[in-house]
Design a protein around this motif. Structure first.
Motif, short mmCIF file in Angstrom:
data_model
loop_
_atom_site.label_atom_id
_atom_site.label_comp_id
_atom_site.label_asym_id
_atom_site.label_seq_id
_atom_site.Cartn_x
_atom_site.Cartn_y
_atom_site.Cartn_z
N ILE A 63 0.82 -1.22 0.00
CA ILE A 63 0.00 0.00 0.00
C ILE A 63 0.85 1.26 0.00
O ILE A 63 0.33 2.36 -0.22
CB ILE A 63 -1.01 0.06 1.18
CG1 ILE A 63 -0.29 0.12 2.54
CG2 ILE A 63 -2.00 -1.10 1.12
CD1 ILE A 63 -1.23 0.48 3.70
N MET A 111 -3.53 2.90 12.23
CA MET A 111 -2.30 3.22 11.51
C MET A 111 -2.56 4.12 10.30
O MET A 111 -1.69 4.89 9.90
CB MET A 111 -1.59 1.94 11.05
CG MET A 111 -1.21 0.98 12.17
SD MET A 111 -0.32 1.76 13.53
CE MET A 111 1.28 2.00 12.78
N GLY A 112 -3.71 4.01 9.72
CA GLY A 112 -4.03 4.82 8.54
C GLY A 112 -4.15 6.31 8.85
O GLY A 112 -4.24 7.13 7.93
N HIS A 165 2.41 3.43 9.18
CA HIS A 165 2.05 2.02 8.89
C HIS A 165 3.04 1.35 7.96
O HIS A 165 3.89 2.00 7.32
CB HIS A 165 0.64 1.94 8.31
CG HIS A 165 0.42 2.70 7.03
ND1 HIS A 165 0.91 2.26 5.82
CD2 HIS A 165 -0.25 3.85 6.77
CE1 HIS A 165 0.55 3.11 4.88
NE2 HIS A 165 -0.14 4.10 5.43
N GLY A 166 2.90 0.02 7.86
CA GLY A 166 3.72 -0.77 6.96
C GLY A 166 3.03 -0.98 5.63
O GLY A 166 2.17 -0.17 5.23
N THR A 167 3.38 -2.07 4.96
CA THR A 167 2.89 -2.29 3.58
C THR A 167 1.53 -2.97 3.54
O THR A 167 0.97 -3.13 2.46
CB THR A 167 3.91 -3.14 2.79
OG1 THR A 167 4.16 -4.36 3.52
CG2 THR A 167 5.22 -2.38 2.61
N ALA A 168 1.02 -3.41 4.69
CA ALA A 168 -0.32 -4.01 4.81
C ALA A 168 -0.64 -4.97 3.66
O ALA A 168 -1.55 -4.72 2.88
CB ALA A 168 -1.38 -2.91 4.92
N PRO A 169 0.08 -6.09 3.56
CA PRO A 169 -0.14 -7.01 2.44
C PRO A 169 -1.59 -7.49 2.33
O PRO A 169 -2.05 -7.82 1.23
CB PRO A 169 0.78 -8.19 2.76
CG PRO A 169 1.78 -7.67 3.73
CD PRO A 169 1.12 -6.55 4.48
N ASP A 170 -2.32 -7.51 3.45
CA ASP A 170 -3.71 -7.99 3.41
C ASP A 170 -4.61 -7.11 2.55
O ASP A 170 -5.61 -7.59 2.00
CB ASP A 170 -4.29 -8.12 4.83
CG ASP A 170 -4.17 -6.85 5.66
OD1 ASP A 170 -3.25 -6.04 5.40
OD2 ASP A 170 -5.00 -6.65 6.57
N ILE A 171 -4.29 -5.83 2.41
CA ILE A 171 -5.15 -4.96 1.59
C ILE A 171 -4.41 -4.36 0.39
O ILE A 171 -4.99 -3.57 -0.36
CB ILE A 171 -5.79 -3.82 2.44
CG1 ILE A 171 -4.70 -3.01 3.18
CG2 ILE A 171 -6.81 -4.37 3.42
CD1 ILE A 171 -5.23 -1.70 3.75
N ALA A 188 -6.68 1.26 0.85
CA ALA A 188 -5.84 1.77 1.95
C ALA A 188 -6.21 3.22 2.24
O ALA A 188 -6.54 4.00 1.33
CB ALA A 188 -4.37 1.67 1.58
N ASN A 189 -6.14 3.58 3.50
CA ASN A 189 -6.37 4.97 3.90
C ASN A 189 -5.09 5.78 3.60
O ASN A 189 -4.04 5.52 4.18
CB ASN A 189 -6.70 5.00 5.39
CG ASN A 189 -6.95 6.39 5.92
OD1 ASN A 189 -6.76 7.37 5.20
ND2 ASN A 189 -7.35 6.48 7.17
N ASP A 213 -11.05 2.05 6.43
CA ASP A 213 -10.65 1.72 7.81
C ASP A 213 -11.34 2.62 8.85
O ASP A 213 -11.29 2.34 10.05
CB ASP A 213 -9.12 1.75 7.98
CG ASP A 213 -8.54 3.16 7.85
OD1 ASP A 213 -9.22 4.05 7.31
OD2 ASP A 213 -7.39 3.37 8.31
P1 ATP Z 1 4.99 -3.71 9.20
O1 ATP Z 1 5.48 -5.04 9.68
O2 ATP Z 1 5.93 -3.05 8.26
O3 ATP Z 1 4.51 -2.79 10.28
P2 ATP Z 1 2.37 -4.79 8.58
O4 ATP Z 1 1.65 -4.96 7.30
O5 ATP Z 1 2.58 -5.97 9.42
O6 ATP Z 1 3.73 -4.01 8.26
P3 ATP Z 1 0.94 -2.46 9.06
O7 ATP Z 1 0.97 -2.29 7.61
O8 ATP Z 1 1.52 -1.35 9.85
O9 ATP Z 1 1.60 -3.78 9.50
O10 ATP Z 1 -0.56 -2.57 9.47
C1 ATP Z 1 -1.21 -3.64 10.13
C2 ATP Z 1 -2.63 -3.71 9.59
O11 ATP Z 1 -3.29 -2.46 9.75
C3 ATP Z 1 -2.63 -3.97 8.11
O12 ATP Z 1 -2.56 -5.35 7.86
C4 ATP Z 1 -3.92 -3.34 7.67
O13 ATP Z 1 -5.00 -4.21 7.81
C5 ATP Z 1 -4.06 -2.16 8.60
N1 ATP Z 1 -3.58 -0.92 7.98
C6 ATP Z 1 -2.32 -0.40 8.07
N2 ATP Z 1 -2.23 0.71 7.36
C7 ATP Z 1 -3.43 0.93 6.81
C8 ATP Z 1 -3.96 1.96 5.95
N3 ATP Z 1 -3.23 2.98 5.52
N4 ATP Z 1 -5.25 1.85 5.58
C9 ATP Z 1 -6.01 0.84 6.01
N5 ATP Z 1 -5.57 -0.14 6.81
C10 ATP Z 1 -4.29 -0.11 7.20
#
Ligand code: ATP
Length: 362
Positions: free
Chosen positions: A17, A259-260, A278-284, A290-291, A339
Motif C-alpha cells: 500500500i 495506523m491509517g 504504517h507498513g505495507t499491509a499485504p492484506d489490503i 488503503a487509507n 478503515d
Molecule cells: P509492518 O510489519 O511493516 O509494520 P504490517 O503490514 O505488518 O507491516 P501495518 O501495515 O503497519 O503492518 O498494518 C497492520 C494492519 O493495519 C494492516 O494489515 C492493515 O490491515 C491495517 N492498515 C495499516 N495501514 C493501513 C492503511 N493505511 N489503511 C487501512 N488499513 C491499514
C-alpha cells in the motif's frame, strides 16, 4: 539555511500500500504547489523495498540513496513483504537503513484525533487527543539490532545504549517542538530500575533547565501506557527511548483511528524522511482501499519542516493547508476511508482532499 523556493523531493513509494498512498500524497502536494504558486517541488521517483530487492538483490540501490542524499527531503511510502526476506530470514528494512545512514535521530509521531474519526476510548472527542510521541531513533535498545549475543543456545542478550549526545539532542528537539505547541514535555523512562534510563532522565533534566518556560514532567513507561488510555488529553510532547517510543507510538495511533491516521517524520540535523507510520499491509495491498491520510499528513509535515528550515512561510502555510483539508474532509464524512467505517477508495480520499485544497482560503 538560506531562503529558497525550489525544492527537490526524492519519492520512494516502496511496496504494497506504500505505492497507493504515496500516489495520493504526491497528488495533494501538487495541488498545494499549484494553489500557492510561490514554490516548486521537483518530485523524482526512486526504486527501493522488497520487490526491488527481489529484482536487483538490493533493497536500497546506490542511485536511490544518492538521490535521498541530494534531495531537500524524502517522501516514503512503506517497504517490505512477508515473503521476501534476506537469506538469514530477516525482513528487509531500507527505511531503517535511511535512519542510520542519515542520522535521523528524531522520530516525530503526531497523534491527533480528527473530527469524524472515532476513538476506541469512551468520552473522547475530536481535539481531545493532540500529542506527539518523540522517539529517539539511533540508540537505546535498537543499538543492539543484529548485534545481540546468544550463548550456547542457553542465554541471549541485547544491550541498551544511551549516550549523552543522543539523550541531549532528542531532549533539545522535544523542547523546541513543545515551543511551537502546548509548551509541555513529558520524559518517559524506567529510571526507577535501570541506570541507562536514570542517565537519560538526568540529561533530560539538564536540557529542561535551559527551557524554564516549558513545563516538564516525568513518567515511567508502564504508567505512561495507562495514562495514554486514561487521560490522553493531558499530554503534549512525550520524549522517550527508541524501543519505548516504538511501542507507545502504535498505542497512541490506536487511540486516533489506527495506523491509517498516523503520520511520521524521521528527522536529523541535515536530512529528513516523511512517511506514514504504517507498513505495507499485504492484506489490503492492491485493493485500492488503503487509507492515504497518514501519508498525506506526512507530506504536510514535510512542507512544514522544509518551510521552517528554509524560512519559507508559504511552505509552512502549505503544511497547514493540507491539515485543514484533511480535517474538513473527515468532518464532512462523505469520503470516509474504509478503515474509518466509510467506503471511499484510496484515490477517492486523495481526490476529496485535493478538491478542498483548491477551495480553502490561506
Ligand atoms: P509492518 O510489519 O511493516 O509494520 P504490517 O503490514 O505488518 O507491516 P501495518 O501495515 O503497519 O503492518 O498494518 C497492520 C494492519 O493495519 C494492516 O494489515 C492493515 O490491515 C491495517 N492498515 C495499516 N495501514 C493501513 C492503511 N493505511 N489503511 C487501512 N488499513 C491499514
Amino acid at each position: 539555511m538560506p531562503n529558497k523556493s525550489n525544492f527537490h523531493i526524492a519519492v520512494l513509494p516502496g511496496d504494497g500500500i506504500g505505492i497507493d498512498v504515496t500516489e495520493e500524497a504526491v497528488r495533494v502536494l501538487r495541488a498545494v504547489e499549484q494553489r500557492l504558486g510561490s514554490f516548486t517541488l521537483k518530485m523524482t521517483n526512486h526504486e527501493s523495498g522488497a520487490i526491488c530487492y527481489q529484482r536487483t538483490g538490493n533493497d536500497l540501490p546506490r542511485e536511490t540513496l544518492n538521490a535521498c542524499r541530494q534531495a531537500d527531503a524524502v517522501l516514503l511510502g512503506a517497504m517490505g513483504h512477508p515473503d521476501i526476506r534476506k537469506p538469514d530470514g530477516t525482513e528487509l528494512t531500507p527505511q531503517v537503513t535511511l535512519r542510520v545512514v542519515f542520522d535521523l535521530y528524531a522520530g516525530v509521531r503526531p497523534c491527533k484525533l480528527y473530527p469524524g474519526v472515532r476513538s476506541p476510548l469512551a468520552n473522547i472527542k475530536p481535539g481531545d487527543i493532540d500529542l506527539v510521541i518523540l522517539r529517539e531513533q539511533t540508540e537505546g535498545l535498537f543499538a543492539s539490532q543484529m548485534g545481540g549475543i546468544v550463548l550456547g543456545d542457553q542465554v541471549a542478550t541485547d544491550t541498551l545504549v544511551m549516550t549523552r549526545k543522543g539523550s541531549e539532542r532528542i531532549s533539545e528537539f522535544a523542547f523546541q517542538l513543545a515551543q511551537s505547541r502546548r509548551q509541555k514535555v513529558t520524559c518517559v523512562d524506567k529510571a526507577n530500575i535501570f541506570k541507562s534510563y536514570a542517565f537519560f532522565r538526568r540529561v533530560f533534566d539538564e536540557v529542561a533547565a535551559k527551557h524554564p518556560t516549558i513545563a516538564k514532567q516525568h513518567t515511567y513507561i508502564d504508567a505512561q501506557a495507562l495514562f495514554l488510555v486514561q487521560k490522553p488529553q493531558q499530554f503534549d510532547v512525550l520524549v522517550t527511548e527508541n524501543m519505548f517510543g516504538d511501542i507507545l507510538s502504535d498505542l497512541a495511533a490506536g487511540l486516533i483511528g489506527g495506523m491509517g491516521m498516523a503520520p511520521s517524520g524521521d528527522i536529523g540535523d541535515h536530512h529528513a524522511v516523511f512517511q506514514p507510520a504504517h507498513g505495507t499491509a499485504p492484506d489490503i495491498a492492491g485493493k485500492g482501499i488503503a487509507n492515504p491520510i497518514a501519508a498525506i499528513l506526512s507530506a504536510g509535515m514535510m512542507l512544514d519542516w522544509l518551510g521552517r528550515r528554509h524560512q519559507n512561510a508559504d511552505l509552512v502555510a502549505g503544511g497547514r493547508l493540507i491539515e485543514c483539508a484533511v480535517t474538513e474532509v473527515l468532518e464532512e464524512g462523505k469520503s470516509m476511508p474504509v478503515d474509518q467505517g466509510g467506503a471511499a477508495t484510496t484515490q477517492t480520499v486523495g481526490l476529496a482532499i485535493t478538491a478542498r485544497i483548491e477551495k480553502l482560503p490561506f
